[in-house]
Design a protein around this motif. Structure first.
Motif, PDB file in Angstrom:
ATOM      1  N   GLY A  77       0.837  -1.215   0.000  1.00  0.00           N
ATOM      2  CA  GLY A  77       0.000   0.000   0.000  1.00  0.00           C
ATOM      3  C   GLY A  77       0.858   1.246   0.000  1.00  0.00           C
ATOM      4  O   GLY A  77       1.691   1.446  -0.884  1.00  0.00           O
ATOM      5  N   GLU A  78       0.654   2.101   0.968  1.00  0.00           N
ATOM      6  CA  GLU A  78       1.385   3.357   1.045  1.00  0.00           C
ATOM      7  C   GLU A  78       2.873   3.143   1.278  1.00  0.00           C
ATOM      8  O   GLU A  78       3.693   3.963   0.889  1.00  0.00           O
ATOM      9  N   THR A  79       3.211   2.060   1.918  1.00  0.00           N
ATOM     10  CA  THR A  79       4.625   1.795   2.230  1.00  0.00           C
ATOM     11  C   THR A  79       5.357   1.139   1.069  1.00  0.00           C
ATOM     12  O   THR A  79       6.558   0.889   1.161  1.00  0.00           O
ATOM     13  N   GLY A  80       4.666   0.865  -0.025  1.00  0.00           N
ATOM     14  CA  GLY A  80       5.314   0.238  -1.172  1.00  0.00           C
ATOM     15  C   GLY A  80       5.429  -1.260  -0.994  1.00  0.00           C
ATOM     16  O   GLY A  80       4.638  -1.877  -0.277  1.00  0.00           O
ATOM     17  N   GLU A  81       6.430  -1.878  -1.649  1.00  0.00           N
ATOM     18  CA  GLU A  81       6.612  -3.319  -1.561  1.00  0.00           C
ATOM     19  C   GLU A  81       7.139  -3.725  -0.188  1.00  0.00           C
ATOM     20  O   GLU A  81       7.871  -2.979   0.467  1.00  0.00           O
ATOM     21  N   LYS A  82       6.759  -4.930   0.198  1.00  0.00           N
ATOM     22  CA  LYS A  82       7.150  -5.437   1.507  1.00  0.00           C
ATOM     23  C   LYS A  82       7.594  -6.891   1.380  1.00  0.00           C
ATOM     24  O   LYS A  82       7.006  -7.653   0.617  1.00  0.00           O
ATOM     25  N   ASN A  83       8.622  -7.245   2.119  1.00  0.00           N
ATOM     26  CA  ASN A  83       9.083  -8.634   2.136  1.00  0.00           C
ATOM     27  C   ASN A  83       8.189  -9.451   3.063  1.00  0.00           C
ATOM     28  O   ASN A  83       8.010  -9.113   4.225  1.00  0.00           O
ATOM     29  N   VAL A  84       7.638 -10.541   2.540  1.00  0.00           N
ATOM     30  CA  VAL A  84       6.716 -11.371   3.306  1.00  0.00           C
ATOM     31  C   VAL A  84       7.173 -12.822   3.256  1.00  0.00           C
ATOM     32  O   VAL A  84       7.510 -13.351   2.189  1.00  0.00           O
ATOM     33  N   TRP A  85       7.183 -13.470   4.408  1.00  0.00           N
ATOM     34  CA  TRP A  85       7.537 -14.893   4.492  1.00  0.00           C
ATOM     35  C   TRP A  85       6.341 -15.730   4.064  1.00  0.00           C
ATOM     36  O   TRP A  85       5.229 -15.555   4.582  1.00  0.00           O
ATOM     37  N   ASP A  86       6.567 -16.649   3.122  1.00  0.00           N
ATOM     38  CA  ASP A  86       5.453 -17.472   2.632  1.00  0.00           C
ATOM     39  C   ASP A  86       5.291 -18.776   3.414  1.00  0.00           C
ATOM     40  O   ASP A  86       4.454 -19.609   3.069  1.00  0.00           O
ATOM     41  N   GLY A  87       6.091 -18.962   4.464  1.00  0.00           N
ATOM     42  CA  GLY A  87       5.965 -20.158   5.307  1.00  0.00           C
ATOM     43  C   GLY A  87       6.930 -21.270   4.976  1.00  0.00           C
ATOM     44  O   GLY A  87       7.091 -22.201   5.761  1.00  0.00           O
ATOM     45  N   THR A  88       7.597 -21.183   3.822  1.00  0.00           N
ATOM     46  CA  THR A  88       8.536 -22.241   3.431  1.00  0.00           C
ATOM     47  C   THR A  88       9.964 -21.837   3.781  1.00  0.00           C
ATOM     48  O   THR A  88      10.233 -20.707   4.183  1.00  0.00           O
ATOM     49  N   TRP A  89      10.891 -22.807   3.574  1.00  0.00           N
ATOM     50  CA  TRP A  89      12.289 -22.599   3.942  1.00  0.00           C
ATOM     51  C   TRP A  89      13.199 -23.063   2.816  1.00  0.00           C
ATOM     52  O   TRP A  89      12.951 -24.089   2.186  1.00  0.00           O
ATOM     53  N   ASN A  90      14.270 -22.298   2.589  1.00  0.00           N
ATOM     54  CA  ASN A  90      15.281 -22.655   1.590  1.00  0.00           C
ATOM     55  C   ASN A  90      16.577 -23.052   2.278  1.00  0.00           C
ATOM     56  O   ASN A  90      17.053 -22.347   3.175  1.00  0.00           O
ATOM     57  N   ARG A  91      17.152 -24.164   1.852  1.00  0.00           N
ATOM     58  CA  ARG A  91      18.407 -24.612   2.463  1.00  0.00           C
ATOM     59  C   ARG A  91      19.537 -23.663   2.087  1.00  0.00           C
ATOM     60  O   ARG A  91      19.710 -23.301   0.929  1.00  0.00           O
ATOM     61  N   ILE A  92      20.336 -23.287   3.101  1.00  0.00           N
ATOM     62  CA  ILE A  92      21.495 -22.429   2.868  1.00  0.00           C
ATOM     63  C   ILE A  92      22.805 -23.126   3.241  1.00  0.00           C
ATOM     64  O   ILE A  92      23.884 -22.607   2.976  1.00  0.00           O
ATOM     65  N   GLY A  93      22.708 -24.289   3.853  1.00  0.00           N
ATOM     66  CA  GLY A  93      23.928 -25.007   4.204  1.00  0.00           C
ATOM     67  C   GLY A  93      23.624 -26.327   4.890  1.00  0.00           C
ATOM     68  O   GLY A  93      22.584 -26.462   5.536  1.00  0.00           O
TER      69      GLY A  93
END
Length: 207
Positions: free
Chosen positions: A188-204
């Motif tokens: 909305g007024e704050t523009g785009e926002k980062n939102v967690w979709d509930g899933t996880w990505n392996r990083i290590g």
């Protein structure tokens, strides 16, 4: 009499040789027995080491395989595991782990969850693959965002999953780290926002 004495001497010499022969035979038997025992011991040690190596390898394979299975589940938002984790975190029923926490809320006792993989329905799996246990905890690099009472954000959060397999007195651990999957949404007024979709990505993964 002279002939009798000669026979006695021959008989005595023969008995003496027989005595020496018996001693030699006994010595050889003792030697062969010692050799056989050493071979048995060596073979038992070799078998024991082979069984130990097999158990270690089986633990490694089972732990890695199960870790990869969990990775597949955590990457999808339609299964009960991912849904349950999200529900626990967003419902503030599962505190994040902070090793420097002094309040006690975010210590190991409260923040780490332990699970045993139930193989009662198929006991032969445990006999062949070992006993699997899972430990999970999550952390955040932005405590202020997580603790925001109006709009908590979990986009900078990580999930740590430790899979342990035990088999024939051997044990193997696999630690996998995941980062919360973030999607861009209109705010909305704050523009785009980062939102967690509930899933996880392996990083290590430490194997």
């Amino acid at each position: 009499m002279t002939r009798s004495k000669g026979k006695d001497k021959l008989y005595a010499a023969s008995r003496k040789r027989e005595g020496y022969t018996m001693i030699v035979v006994l010595c050889l038997m003792a030697l062969f027995m010692a050799l056989a025992l050493s071979l048995i011991l060596a073979s038992s040690v070799a078998v024991s080491r082979a069984n130990q190596a097999y158990a270690q390898e089986q633990c490694r394979i089972s732990a890695i395989s199960f870790s990869k299975l969990l990775e597949d589940y955590l990457g999808r938002d339609t299964n009960q595991l991912t849904i349950g984790i999200r529900h626990e975190i967003e419902g503030q029923k599962w505190p994040y782990y902070d090793e420097d926490d002094t309040s006690g809320v975010h210590n190991k006792m409260n923040a780490m969850k332990n699970f045993s993989v139930d193989t009662a329905f198929q006991p032969e799996v445990e006999e062949k693959a070992g006993t699997l246990k899972v430990k999970m905890y999550w952390q955040t690099n932005d405590e202020e965002a997580v603790n925001d009472p109006e709009d908590p954000e979990y986009t900078d959060s990580e999930l740590v999953v430790i899979v342990t397999c035990s088999f024939r007195k051997q044990e193997y651990n696999v630690t996998t780290r995941y980062r919360a999957t973030v999607e861009k949404e209109s705010g909305g007024e704050t523009g785009e926002k980062n939102v967690w979709d509930g899933t996880w990505n392996r990083i290590g993964r430490d194997e």
